[in-house]
Structures are given as C-alpha cells and as structure tokens.
Design a protein around this motif. Structure first.
Motif, PDB file in Angstrom:
ATOM      1  N   VAL A   1       0.239 -12.851  -7.058  1.00 46.56           N
ATOM      2  CA  VAL A   1       0.315 -12.758  -5.498  1.00 46.56           C
ATOM      3  C   VAL A   1       1.341 -12.271  -5.054  1.00 46.56           C
ATOM      4  CG1 VAL A   1       0.472 -14.162  -3.311  1.00 46.56           C
ATOM      5  CG2 VAL A   1      -0.791 -15.150  -5.390  1.00 46.56           C
ATOM      6  N   TRP A   2       2.556 -11.750  -5.497  1.00 46.73           N
ATOM      7  CA  TRP A   2       3.675 -11.110  -4.865  1.00 46.73           C
ATOM      8  C   TRP A   2       3.492  -9.714  -5.049  1.00 46.73           C
ATOM      9  CZ3 TRP A   2       7.178  -7.788  -6.825  1.00 46.73           C
ATOM     10  CH2 TRP A   2       8.126  -7.323  -6.183  1.00 46.73           C
ATOM     11  N   CYS A   3       2.627  -9.436  -6.227  1.00 51.03           N
ATOM     12  CA  CYS A   3       2.462  -8.011  -6.610  1.00 51.03           C
ATOM     13  C   CYS A   3       1.333  -7.512  -5.884  1.00 51.03           C
ATOM     14  CB  CYS A   3       2.286  -7.881  -8.124  1.00 51.03           C
ATOM     15  SG  CYS A   3       3.726  -8.329  -9.345  1.00 51.03           S
ATOM     16  N   GLU A   4       0.220  -8.272  -5.770  1.00 52.08           N
ATOM     17  CA  GLU A   4      -0.807  -8.011  -4.985  1.00 52.08           C
ATOM     18  C   GLU A   4      -1.038  -7.650  -3.618  1.00 52.08           C
ATOM     19  OE1 GLU A   4      -3.976 -10.459  -6.036  1.00 52.08           O
ATOM     20  OE2 GLU A   4      -4.196  -9.520  -7.990  1.00 52.08           O
ATOM     21  N   LYS A   5       0.159  -8.195  -3.145  1.00 51.45           N
ATOM     22  CA  LYS A   5       0.521  -8.110  -1.572  1.00 51.45           C
ATOM     23  C   LYS A   5       1.201  -6.897  -1.444  1.00 51.45           C
ATOM     24  CE  LYS A   5       1.380 -12.802  -0.131  1.00 51.45           C
ATOM     25  NZ  LYS A   5       2.518 -13.941   0.244  1.00 51.45           N
ATOM     26  N   ARG A   6       1.741  -6.015  -2.511  1.00 50.29           N
ATOM     27  CA  ARG A   6       2.192  -4.855  -2.067  1.00 50.29           C
ATOM     28  C   ARG A   6       1.335  -3.644  -2.945  1.00 50.29           C
ATOM     29  NH1 ARG A   6       5.546  -8.581  -2.343  1.00 50.29           N
ATOM     30  NH2 ARG A   6       7.709  -8.415  -1.155  1.00 50.29           N
ATOM     31  N   VAL A   7       0.225  -3.890  -2.920  1.00 45.90           N
ATOM     32  CA  VAL A   7      -0.762  -2.918  -3.112  1.00 45.90           C
ATOM     33  C   VAL A   7      -2.260  -2.894  -2.355  1.00 45.90           C
ATOM     34  CG1 VAL A   7      -2.345  -1.839  -4.852  1.00 45.90           C
ATOM     35  CG2 VAL A   7      -0.184  -2.688  -5.573  1.00 45.90           C
ATOM     36  N   ASP A   8      -2.625  -2.047  -1.792  1.00 49.13           N
ATOM     37  CA  ASP A   8      -3.948  -2.305  -0.770  1.00 49.13           C
ATOM     38  C   ASP A   8      -4.914  -1.542  -1.394  1.00 49.13           C
ATOM     39  OD1 ASP A   8      -5.512  -2.231   1.434  1.00 49.13           O
ATOM     40  OD2 ASP A   8      -3.964  -2.085   2.771  1.00 49.13           O
ATOM     41  N   ASP A   9      -6.100  -2.073  -1.505  1.00 48.31           N
ATOM     42  CA  ASP A   9      -7.181  -1.707  -2.105  1.00 48.31           C
ATOM     43  C   ASP A   9      -7.682  -0.389  -1.173  1.00 48.31           C
ATOM     44  OD1 ASP A   9      -7.262  -3.327  -4.193  1.00 48.31           O
ATOM     45  OD2 ASP A   9      -8.887  -4.724  -3.223  1.00 48.31           O
ATOM     46  N   SER A  10      -7.404  -0.591   0.062  1.00 54.10           N
ATOM     47  CA  SER A  10      -7.909   0.605   1.096  1.00 54.10           C
ATOM     48  C   SER A  10      -7.032   2.000   1.015  1.00 54.10           C
ATOM     49  CB  SER A  10      -7.861   0.091   2.561  1.00 54.10           C
ATOM     50  OG  SER A  10      -6.432  -0.220   3.021  1.00 54.10           O
ATOM     51  N   TRP A  11      -6.177   1.936   0.125  1.00 55.06           N
ATOM     52  CA  TRP A  11      -5.305   3.150   0.113  1.00 55.06           C
ATOM     53  C   TRP A  11      -6.205   4.221  -0.559  1.00 55.06           C
ATOM     54  CZ3 TRP A  11      -0.169   0.789  -2.177  1.00 55.06           C
ATOM     55  CH2 TRP A  11       0.463  -0.041  -1.098  1.00 55.06           C
ATOM     56  N   SER A  12      -6.000   5.444  -0.301  1.00 53.12           N
ATOM     57  CA  SER A  12      -6.389   6.638  -0.772  1.00 53.12           C
ATOM     58  C   SER A  12      -5.809   6.907  -2.278  1.00 53.12           C
ATOM     59  CB  SER A  12      -6.442   7.816  -0.123  1.00 53.12           C
ATOM     60  OG  SER A  12      -5.106   8.213   0.256  1.00 53.12           O
ATOM     61  N   VAL A  13      -6.334   7.692  -3.117  1.00 54.91           N
ATOM     62  CA  VAL A  13      -5.525   8.092  -4.044  1.00 54.91           C
ATOM     63  C   VAL A  13      -4.176   8.624  -3.907  1.00 54.91           C
ATOM     64  CG1 VAL A  13      -5.605   9.833  -6.126  1.00 54.91           C
ATOM     65  CG2 VAL A  13      -7.832   8.584  -5.477  1.00 54.91           C
ATOM     66  N   TYR A  14      -4.090   9.425  -2.779  1.00 50.85           N
ATOM     67  CA  TYR A  14      -2.658  10.173  -2.466  1.00 50.85           C
ATOM     68  C   TYR A  14      -1.850   8.917  -2.045  1.00 50.85           C
ATOM     69  CZ  TYR A  14      -5.616  14.087  -2.946  1.00 50.85           C
ATOM     70  OH  TYR A  14      -6.795  15.160  -3.339  1.00 50.85           O
ATOM     71  N   GLU A  15      -2.225   8.098  -1.360  1.00 54.55           N
ATOM     72  CA  GLU A  15      -1.411   7.214  -0.784  1.00 54.55           C
ATOM     73  C   GLU A  15      -1.080   6.074  -1.864  1.00 54.55           C
ATOM     74  OE1 GLU A  15      -3.251   6.410   3.715  1.00 54.55           O
ATOM     75  OE2 GLU A  15      -4.237   5.500   2.081  1.00 54.55           O
TER      76      GLU A  15
END
Length: 275
Positions: free
Chosen positions: A138-152
């Motif tokens: 849960v802690w890790c997934e909060k720091r990655v967003d599925d909506s980010w682009s490849v560059y983000e």
C-alpha cells in the motif's frame, strides 16, 4: 505458647512467600514483555514494519502472549531455581521470536513435538509477515500513479532513486540493486516512449535488442503488436519502480515524499534522445 508461636511463624512465612511472588511477578512480566518487544523488532528488521496499520494488533498479541507465556514458565521455574535466575529466564525466553526465523530454515530438524509447542507463535508470525507485506504494498502503490505518462514515470523513478541513494548505505544499495533497477526502468521506458512517439517497427526492434533488460522473449513475441508491447513495457517498468520503493520501505526510509510531476508543458519533450 509453642503452638501459637508456630502458627504465627507459618503465617509470617506465607506472607513472605506472597510478597516474594508478587515482587517476582512485578519484575518478570514487564521484563518479559519488553524483551518480547525487542526480539520482535529485531526479527522484523529489514523485513517490514511490525507496528504498521495492518499488523500492529498482531504484533501486540504476539508480544503479550509471548511475554505472558515466558513469565509463567519463569515463575514456575522459580520454584526450582533461584528467583533471580527465573527472572532472567523470563527475559531470555522471548528470544524464540528471533530463533523462530532460523528455525524456519531447518526443516530437517523439525519434530512433531516442536511443531505442536510453537504452532501458535509460528502461525501468528506468518500472519504478521503477511500484514507487513500488505502495508509495504500500500505504501509503495501510493507513490506511483497509473495516470502518469511514460516521461513522468521516468522522472519519478529518477527522483526516487536519487532520494533513496542518499539515505541507503553503499552495502544497502548493493543489496537492494537500486542502480540496476533504475537502469531496467529507463531501458523499458525508452522503448515504450519510441512506441508512443510512433517510431517504426524496425527502430523499436533495434531498441529492444540494445539492452539486456529488454532483450527478452517476453517482449519479442509482441513486436507485431506494438500497442500490447507498450503496455507490457510500462507495466514492467512500474513494477520495478515499486520494487525500488520497497527497498526504501524495508530500509526504514518511510518518510520518502510522493513524487509530484511538473506541469505538462515542462515535460512535453523527451527526457533524453531515444536510442
């Protein structure tokens, strides 16, 4: 008078024993619980957070049960041993928490009697391990967003790598393979960016075969479906970012801030030339 003196003496002895027992309980129980807490923290070092949101109650139950069982054994042993030795036994007994981790690797030495005696502890520790793993996820997934682009996503990986590299020792960075993980993320996202930018299939194939991280049969089988290839590359890169974050979590760096991408206009161009 002699009989009365005997009664008084017996009563005094009983009161003394009650006093000693109460004193022993007051010393042994808190010491055993404190010892159980220390051994549990030692066992979980480098594995996770025993008092995290999902597992704190299990940690408390393990500590209380282990402390009380150890205290009971020590107090019963006090009838046979010196009282001070029984108190020491109460403090040392929770070491089973630490030894259970070693015991789990000694399958050939297990016996039915040992399994029966420690089943409750092993079962609770296994549940605590699962709860710690869930807290980490849960802690890790909060720091990655599925909506980010490849560059983000690439920017986030580099920022996390930089912060983690500053906090971890050289040995910890080597053990967690933080540099290798970043390299794998960047190579996969390079190819995904090529697909996103509409590069030719031949150029994508060349990029795939240019790195050991992408020169895999898993990717080669999708060279005729670049959309699917793009999704798999991004998915694998995200998983590597999560593994990079997990290394920070296990090392105790849980104050790592969530990456916030810059405005879209500032990342409209690739971070570096494509291979």
């Amino acid at each position: 008078m002699g009989e009365a003196d005997s009664v008084v003496h017996a009563t005094a002895v009983q009161l003394a024993l009650v006093h000693v027992t109460a004193t022993q309980i007051a010393l042994t129980v808190p010491l055993a619980i404190a010892s159980a807490t220390g051994f549990l923290l030692l066992r979980c070092q480098g594995k996770g957070r025993p008092f995290g949101p999902g597992g704190w109650w299990l940690a408390v139950v393990i500590i209380l049960l282990t402390g009380l069982v150890s205290s009971a054994v020590a107090l019963v042993g006090g009838e046979l041993l010196n009282n001070y030795l029984s108190t020491v036994l109460g403090a040392v007994a929770p070491g089973g928490l630490w030894l259970s981790q070693v015991r789990s690797r000694e399958d050939d030495r297990r016996s039915l009697a040992k399994e029966a005696a420690t089943f409750w502890l092993v079962s609770l520790l296994a549940k605590l391990d699962q709860a710690m793993a869930e807290d980490q996820r849960v802690w890790c997934e909060k720091r990655v967003d599925d909506s980010w682009s490849v560059y983000e996503l690439s920017l986030a990986a580099n920022r996390y790598h930089e912060r983690i590299g500053e906090r971890l020792s050289v040995e910890e960075r080597r053990k967690e393979r933080v540099h290798a993980r970043l390299d794998a993320i960047e190579r996969r996202l390079d190819v995904a960016a090529l697909v996103e930018d509409g590069a030719s299939r031949s150029k994508v194939i060349t990029a795939l075969r240019g790195s050991r991280h992408t020169r895999l049969a898993r990717y080669e089988r999708y060279i005729n479906d670049l959309t699917r290839l793009h999704g798999i590359l991004r998915h694998d890169a995200e998983n590597d970012v999560l593994r990079l974050l997990a290394s920070a979590y296990r090392s105790g760096y849980r104050s790592l801030p969530r990456f916030v991408p810059p405005t879209r206009s500032r990342i409209a161009t690739p971070l570096r030339p494509h291979p």
